[in-house]
Design a protein around this motif. Structure first.
Motif, short mmCIF file in Angstrom:
data_model
loop_
_atom_site.label_atom_id
_atom_site.label_comp_id
_atom_site.label_asym_id
_atom_site.label_seq_id
_atom_site.Cartn_x
_atom_site.Cartn_y
_atom_site.Cartn_z
N VAL A 95 0.85 -1.35 0.07
CA VAL A 95 0.11 0.06 0.08
C VAL A 95 0.91 1.38 0.14
O VAL A 95 0.59 2.18 -0.65
CB VAL A 95 -0.95 0.14 1.27
N LEU A 96 1.76 1.10 0.92
CA LEU A 96 2.67 2.19 0.91
C LEU A 96 4.13 2.13 -0.07
O LEU A 96 4.90 2.93 -0.03
CB LEU A 96 3.49 2.49 2.42
N GLY A 97 3.98 1.12 -1.05
CA GLY A 97 5.19 1.07 -1.81
C GLY A 97 5.88 0.16 -1.21
O GLY A 97 5.91 0.08 -0.08
N LEU A 98 6.67 -0.69 -1.97
CA LEU A 98 7.73 -1.82 -1.29
C LEU A 98 9.08 -1.06 -0.92
O LEU A 98 9.98 -1.43 -1.86
CB LEU A 98 7.82 -2.99 -2.44
N HIS A 99 8.84 -0.34 0.15
CA HIS A 99 10.09 0.42 0.45
C HIS A 99 10.14 -0.29 2.03
O HIS A 99 9.20 0.02 2.93
CB HIS A 99 9.89 1.93 0.66
N PRO A 100 11.56 -1.06 2.35
CA PRO A 100 11.64 -1.40 3.72
C PRO A 100 11.61 -0.15 4.69
O PRO A 100 12.22 0.74 4.51
CB PRO A 100 12.80 -2.02 3.59
N VAL A 101 10.92 -0.53 5.88
CA VAL A 101 10.80 0.42 6.87
C VAL A 101 11.33 -0.03 8.10
O VAL A 101 11.00 -1.27 8.51
CB VAL A 101 8.99 1.02 7.21
N THR A 102 11.93 0.86 8.87
CA THR A 102 12.46 0.00 10.09
C THR A 102 11.78 0.78 11.49
O THR A 102 11.75 2.01 11.35
CB THR A 102 14.05 0.54 10.16
N HIS A 103 11.75 -0.14 12.31
CA HIS A 103 11.13 0.50 13.68
C HIS A 103 12.09 0.07 14.71
O HIS A 103 12.75 -1.01 14.64
CB HIS A 103 9.64 -0.11 13.95
N ARG A 104 12.24 1.09 15.82
CA ARG A 104 12.83 0.23 17.15
C ARG A 104 12.18 -0.42 17.82
O ARG A 104 10.79 -0.08 17.72
CB ARG A 104 13.61 1.49 17.73
N ALA A 105 12.50 -0.88 18.66
CA ALA A 105 11.76 -2.01 19.81
C ALA A 105 12.60 -2.39 20.93
O ALA A 105 13.78 -2.07 20.94
CB ALA A 105 11.22 -3.28 19.06
N MET A 106 11.87 -2.64 22.04
CA MET A 106 12.67 -3.30 23.13
C MET A 106 12.09 -4.51 23.79
O MET A 106 10.75 -4.66 23.50
CB MET A 106 12.47 -2.19 24.33
#
Length: 266
Positions: free
Chosen positions: A154-165
């Motif tokens: 939906v947002l285009g095939l662009h890898p998105v990174t998220h921080r987590a704990m």
């Protein structure tokens, strides 16, 4: 043996500048941004391709390349149970090429439904592969990151990174608010010894399933994202995310990659 003045000078310069090519001296740690750039080429979409369908490619989950560059790991729940062979529907991976996407066929090599993992094998040229971490020393409070495709294409095939704990290491079976919420799969899991799963303080979305969860300092994979805690209706996963996600420890990925028995013959 005393260190020669020349070698001492070289080591001093290497420590000051990070230059370590010839002396094999560890350079400074890569920045988080550099780690992300090294991870992204190994993160792929999982989907099916059918030439007569519109759209021809249907995205189902995120996956990542590991091992020899021809192994792809994702979630079992993202693998279609059946393919429309009469219309040449094919399972495979989706790769971004600028504004376009490429599709590479893949075969299902192994399936672990208990831990929600699947292993796909590619043919042809190997791709950049992520290294699997040990996972033995992981502990609550540890910083993590995951890269994938939230909301799919939906947002285009662009890898998105998220921080987590890593918030907690909990049993694999999710608690149910009542006995009516227990299905056959949950009851079967309750009958077994509980398997640990990682609870993350990190926001994930539909499409992130199968994303590699990794050490932000090294890029080594420590888990595979497999579900999010949804408050109320399914639509809330997008409009009102809980910020609670779950991931399967990398030890189960290692076990999956060692399987040689074709799915359905166990």
């Amino acid at each position: 043996m005393a260190t020669s003045p020349l070698l001492y000078l070289c080591k001093t310069l290497a420590a000051a500048t990070g230059w370590s090519l010839l002396l094999n001296i560890p350079a400074g740690a890569a920045s988080f941004g550099q780690v992300i750039q090294s991870v992204k080429p190994s993160v792929v979409g999982i989907g099916t391709y059918q030439p007569t369908r519109s759209p021809a490619i249907v995205f189902v989950a995120t996956g990542f390349v590991t091992g020899d560059g021809l192994s792809v790991v994702t979630n079992a729940h993202g693998i279609p149970e059946t393919l429309d062979s009469e219309r040449n529907e094919t399972l495979g991976i989706v790769i971004a090429r600028g504004d376009k996407v490429d599709f590479r066929p893949a075969k299902l090599a192994a399936l672990d439904r208990l831990h929600d993992l699947a292993h796909l094998r590619l043919a042809g040229a190997p791709m950049p592969a992520l290294r699997l971490g040990d996972g033995a020393g992981i502990e609550e409070g540890q910083a993590l990151a995951f890269t994938g495709f939230p909301l799919g294409m939906v947002l285009g095939l662009h890898p998105v990174t998220h921080r987590a704990m890593l918030s907690a290491i909990t049993p694999l079976v999710m608690p149910s608010v009542s006995s009516r919420k227990l299905d056959a799969r949950a009851i079967t899991q309750l009958a077994r010894a509980p398997s640990p799963i990682y609870q993350l303080d990190g926001t994930a979305y539909p499409g992130n399933s199968g994303s590699p969860v990794y050490d932000p300092e090294t890029g080594h994979v420590l888990a595979v994202l497999n579900m999010v805690f949804v408050k109320g209706l399914k639509e809330n996963a997008i409009t009102n995310p809980s910020g609670i996600s779950y991931a399967i420890p990398v030890s189960h990925v290692r076990a999956l990659l060692q399987q040689t028995t074709p799915p359905g013959q166990k």
